[in-house]
Design a protein around this motif. Structure first.
Motif, PDB file in Angstrom:
ATOM      1  N   HIS A 144       0.863  -1.179   0.000  1.00 57.21           N
ATOM      2  CA  HIS A 144       0.000   0.000   0.000  1.00 57.21           C
ATOM      3  C   HIS A 144       0.901   1.230   0.000  1.00 57.21           C
ATOM      4  O   HIS A 144       1.799   1.345   0.842  1.00 57.21           O
ATOM      5  CB  HIS A 144      -0.904   0.001   1.236  1.00 57.21           C
ATOM      6  CG  HIS A 144      -1.917   1.083   1.221  1.00 57.21           C
ATOM      7  ND1 HIS A 144      -1.667   2.328   1.745  1.00 57.21           N
ATOM      8  CD2 HIS A 144      -3.163   1.121   0.717  1.00 57.21           C
ATOM      9  CE1 HIS A 144      -2.735   3.091   1.580  1.00 57.21           C
ATOM     10  NE2 HIS A 144      -3.659   2.371   0.954  1.00 57.21           N
ATOM     11  N   PRO A 155       0.038  11.049   2.277  1.00 59.14           N
ATOM     12  CA  PRO A 155      -1.316  11.519   2.563  1.00 59.14           C
ATOM     13  C   PRO A 155      -2.334  11.256   1.463  1.00 59.14           C
ATOM     14  O   PRO A 155      -3.513  11.046   1.752  1.00 59.14           O
ATOM     15  CB  PRO A 155      -1.134  13.019   2.807  1.00 59.14           C
ATOM     16  CG  PRO A 155       0.174  13.361   2.187  1.00 59.14           C
ATOM     17  CD  PRO A 155       1.009  12.132   2.240  1.00 59.14           C
ATOM     18  N   TRP A 169      -2.768   8.613  -0.350  1.00 57.52           N
ATOM     19  CA  TRP A 169      -3.245   7.231  -0.301  1.00 57.52           C
ATOM     20  C   TRP A 169      -3.764   6.813   1.072  1.00 57.52           C
ATOM     21  O   TRP A 169      -4.283   5.710   1.228  1.00 57.52           O
ATOM     22  CB  TRP A 169      -2.122   6.284  -0.718  1.00 57.52           C
ATOM     23  CG  TRP A 169      -1.687   6.485  -2.114  1.00 57.52           C
ATOM     24  CD1 TRP A 169      -0.583   7.167  -2.546  1.00 57.52           C
ATOM     25  CD2 TRP A 169      -2.339   6.029  -3.297  1.00 57.52           C
ATOM     26  NE1 TRP A 169      -0.510   7.155  -3.906  1.00 57.52           N
ATOM     27  CE2 TRP A 169      -1.585   6.464  -4.404  1.00 57.52           C
ATOM     28  CE3 TRP A 169      -3.503   5.291  -3.535  1.00 57.52           C
ATOM     29  CZ2 TRP A 169      -1.939   6.188  -5.714  1.00 57.52           C
ATOM     30  CZ3 TRP A 169      -3.857   5.014  -4.843  1.00 57.52           C
ATOM     31  CH2 TRP A 169      -3.088   5.452  -5.907  1.00 57.52           C
ATOM     32  N   ALA A 170      -3.644   7.659   2.075  1.00 64.50           N
ATOM     33  CA  ALA A 170      -3.918   7.273   3.467  1.00 64.50           C
ATOM     34  C   ALA A 170      -5.296   6.657   3.664  1.00 64.50           C
ATOM     35  O   ALA A 170      -5.451   5.712   4.425  1.00 64.50           O
ATOM     36  CB  ALA A 170      -3.735   8.473   4.387  1.00 64.50           C
ATOM     37  N   ARG A 171      -6.316   7.155   2.994  1.00 58.50           N
ATOM     38  CA  ARG A 171      -7.676   6.657   3.208  1.00 58.50           C
ATOM     39  C   ARG A 171      -8.197   5.813   2.047  1.00 58.50           C
ATOM     40  O   ARG A 171      -9.377   5.508   1.977  1.00 58.50           O
ATOM     41  CB  ARG A 171      -8.624   7.823   3.463  1.00 58.50           C
ATOM     42  CG  ARG A 171      -8.392   8.501   4.800  1.00 58.50           C
ATOM     43  CD  ARG A 171      -9.337   9.664   5.007  1.00 58.50           C
ATOM     44  NE  ARG A 171      -9.383  10.249   6.320  1.00 58.50           N
ATOM     45  CZ  ARG A 171      -8.394  10.778   7.008  1.00 58.50           C
ATOM     46  NH1 ARG A 171      -7.180  10.735   6.536  1.00 58.50           N
ATOM     47  NH2 ARG A 171      -8.586  11.340   8.187  1.00 58.50           N
ATOM     48  N   LYS A 172      -7.305   5.454   1.144  1.00 63.72           N
ATOM     49  CA  LYS A 172      -7.701   4.641  -0.004  1.00 63.72           C
ATOM     50  C   LYS A 172      -7.305   3.188   0.239  1.00 63.72           C
ATOM     51  O   LYS A 172      -6.249   2.910   0.785  1.00 63.72           O
ATOM     52  CB  LYS A 172      -7.041   5.170  -1.270  1.00 63.72           C
ATOM     53  CG  LYS A 172      -7.522   6.558  -1.663  1.00 63.72           C
ATOM     54  CD  LYS A 172      -6.761   7.069  -2.862  1.00 63.72           C
ATOM     55  CE  LYS A 172      -7.239   8.381  -3.406  1.00 63.72           C
ATOM     56  NZ  LYS A 172      -7.627   9.397  -2.514  1.00 63.72           N
ATOM     57  N   ASP A 173      -8.178   2.268  -0.166  1.00 67.32           N
ATOM     58  CA  ASP A 173      -7.891   0.851   0.029  1.00 67.32           C
ATOM     59  C   ASP A 173      -8.185   0.058  -1.247  1.00 67.32           C
ATOM     60  O   ASP A 173      -7.277  -0.417  -1.909  1.00 67.32           O
ATOM     61  CB  ASP A 173      -8.688   0.304   1.210  1.00 67.32           C
ATOM     62  CG  ASP A 173      -8.304  -1.125   1.544  1.00 67.32           C
ATOM     63  OD1 ASP A 173      -7.107  -1.389   1.768  1.00 67.32           O
ATOM     64  OD2 ASP A 173      -9.203  -1.983   1.561  1.00 67.32           O
ATOM     65  N   ASP A 232       3.457   2.098   3.140  1.00 70.31           N
ATOM     66  CA  ASP A 232       3.098   2.155   4.564  1.00 70.31           C
ATOM     67  C   ASP A 232       2.666   0.806   5.127  1.00 70.31           C
ATOM     68  O   ASP A 232       2.607   0.632   6.340  1.00 70.31           O
ATOM     69  CB  ASP A 232       2.057   3.233   4.854  1.00 70.31           C
ATOM     70  CG  ASP A 232       0.718   3.018   4.173  1.00 70.31           C
ATOM     71  OD1 ASP A 232       0.452   1.926   3.637  1.00 70.31           O
ATOM     72  OD2 ASP A 232      -0.081   3.980   4.180  1.00 70.31           O
TER      73      ASP A 232
END
Length: 140
Positions: free
Chosen positions: A5, A9, A11-15, A103
């Protein structure tokens, strides 16, 4: 299948549709496999070893060409040690912050990997399954 992953910032809330095969860019004259091995080590903190299978190339929506190899391994995702990059954050703040290039990493079964991986890389999952066989790809 091991996916990573991206850090930072954006990509922090993307899955879903955000995970990737560990990868990096190479220039003309560089051996793509040598670069792939180096990038894996930089992103995950461990140099991959074993017999590598080339899974070919795919043109991404961004027009970048990605060349991928697979190798059987046993990477403990708890040992992830990614390199970092610097980014102005928050935007236009004048402040620089360091973020990990990756991360987190996780092992996925093929069906779940298809939902997690970037859409432009999904074909590599099918190529890997075709190479090793469906039964081998889903064993624990």
């Amino acid at each position: 299948m091991l996916l990573v992953h991206p850090g930072g910032p954006f990509w922090a809330r993307k899955d879903l549709g955000a995970w990737s095969i560990p990868k990096g860019e190479y220039t003309e004259g560089e051996d793509p496999l040598v670069v792939a091995r180096r990038e894996f080590a930089e992103e995950l903190g461990l140099a991959p070893a074993g017999d590598f299978w080339e899974l070919g190339e795919l043109v991404q929506p961004s027009r970048k060409v990605v060349t991928v190899w697979a190798v059987e391994g046993d990477f403990d995702v708890a040992g992830l040690k990614s390199n970092t990059f610097e980014l102005e954050w928050p935007p236009r703040s004048g402040r620089k912050a360091q973020f990990p290039e990756v991360d987190r990493a996780k092992w996925f079964a093929p069906d779940e990997a298809r939902t997690k991986i970037l859409p432009g890389q999904r074909e590599f999952i099918d190529r890997l399954i075709a190479r090793v066989g469906a039964n081998e790809a889903v064993r624990d």
